[in-house]
Design an enzyme around this catalytic site. Sequence first.
Site, PDB file in Angstrom:
ATOM      1  N   HIS A   1     -14.251 -31.240  19.512  1.00 53.38           N
ATOM      2  CA  HIS A   1     -14.583 -32.611  19.122  1.00 53.38           C
ATOM      3  C   HIS A   1     -13.307 -33.372  18.756  1.00 53.38           C
ATOM      4  CE1 HIS A   1     -18.671 -30.840  17.861  1.00 53.38           C
ATOM      5  NE2 HIS A   1     -18.953 -31.749  18.770  1.00 53.38           N
TER       6      HIS A   1
ATOM      7  N   CYS B   1     -17.582 -30.374   9.796  1.00 55.73           N
ATOM      8  CA  CYS B   1     -18.911 -30.186  10.411  1.00 55.73           C
ATOM      9  C   CYS B   1     -19.968 -29.692   9.446  1.00 55.73           C
ATOM     10  CB  CYS B   1     -18.900 -29.207  11.567  1.00 55.73           C
ATOM     11  SG  CYS B   1     -17.398 -28.522  12.035  1.00 55.73           S
TER      12      CYS B   1
END
Length: 271
Positions: A179, A266
């Site tokens: 990401h 996350c």
Amino acid sequence: MFPSSALRSSLPGTHAFRSAIVRPPSANFSEGLTREDLGPPDFSLALAQHAQYCAALERCGLQLTRLPADARHPDATFVEDTAVLLPRCRVITRPGANSRLGETDAVRECLSTQGVPLETITTPGTVDGGDICEAGEHVFIGLSARTNAEGAAQLGTLLQAAGYTSSIVDIRGIDGILHLKSGLSWLGERRLLLIDALAGDPAFADYEPVLVESDEAYAANAVRVNDVVFVASGYRRTAARLRELGHALVELDMSEFRKMDGGLSCLSLRY
Ligand code: CIR
């Protein structure tokens, strides 16, 4: 109720977080997606690391909503990917991995119960929250294997309607990051912690880069939580540099989450 005007944080240019959603790993956590080759995670250790992470958030004054572990979705502990929560724009994402699509339900329900007004990314758009890096009034949107152009465009439109600017950062050619936020963190004002491979992107031209050396690349996924910065432990040069710049750090062992391609950011949805 969701606060309409956030408290000021002691880091200039940032807003204070008062709440976070977290979700512990399920016993089948090792069945989640990963591109890492670091062996299977130790479940007990992952639970202990998650508990330490939650305790650190609480020490920063955040009130936690703890969703139950979800064995139907072994990646569900990476709750950040299911939503983008900014003071004036809150969006339920549509995760880019099919196995993760169902993770948004519990997060939507939780936020709705708390009175948070929500927008939604719709098909064919996909967005993973890990690709979205808030930098105050500006938002960097990563185009990745998980966040597609339609999703990025939908999010850009929602952000614009809420008065934020945004720019796209295409990470599809960058090896080693899943990401955008695997390689980029906003530290407040115009300061960014980032890996070399991202440093030349024109989107970051007006920002102060703090470069993470390649053998410490995992440390680029840090999280500013009010007046401290959470960083993964074991990355001594990055930690020293951040301290030199005046940041107070909370170092957390992330070894078991790293094995599943996850970082510090996350594990929570902060708002
Ligand atoms: C996945 O591949 O989707 C998970 N195993 C890891 C997700 C990490 N999320 C994040 O960096 N925001």
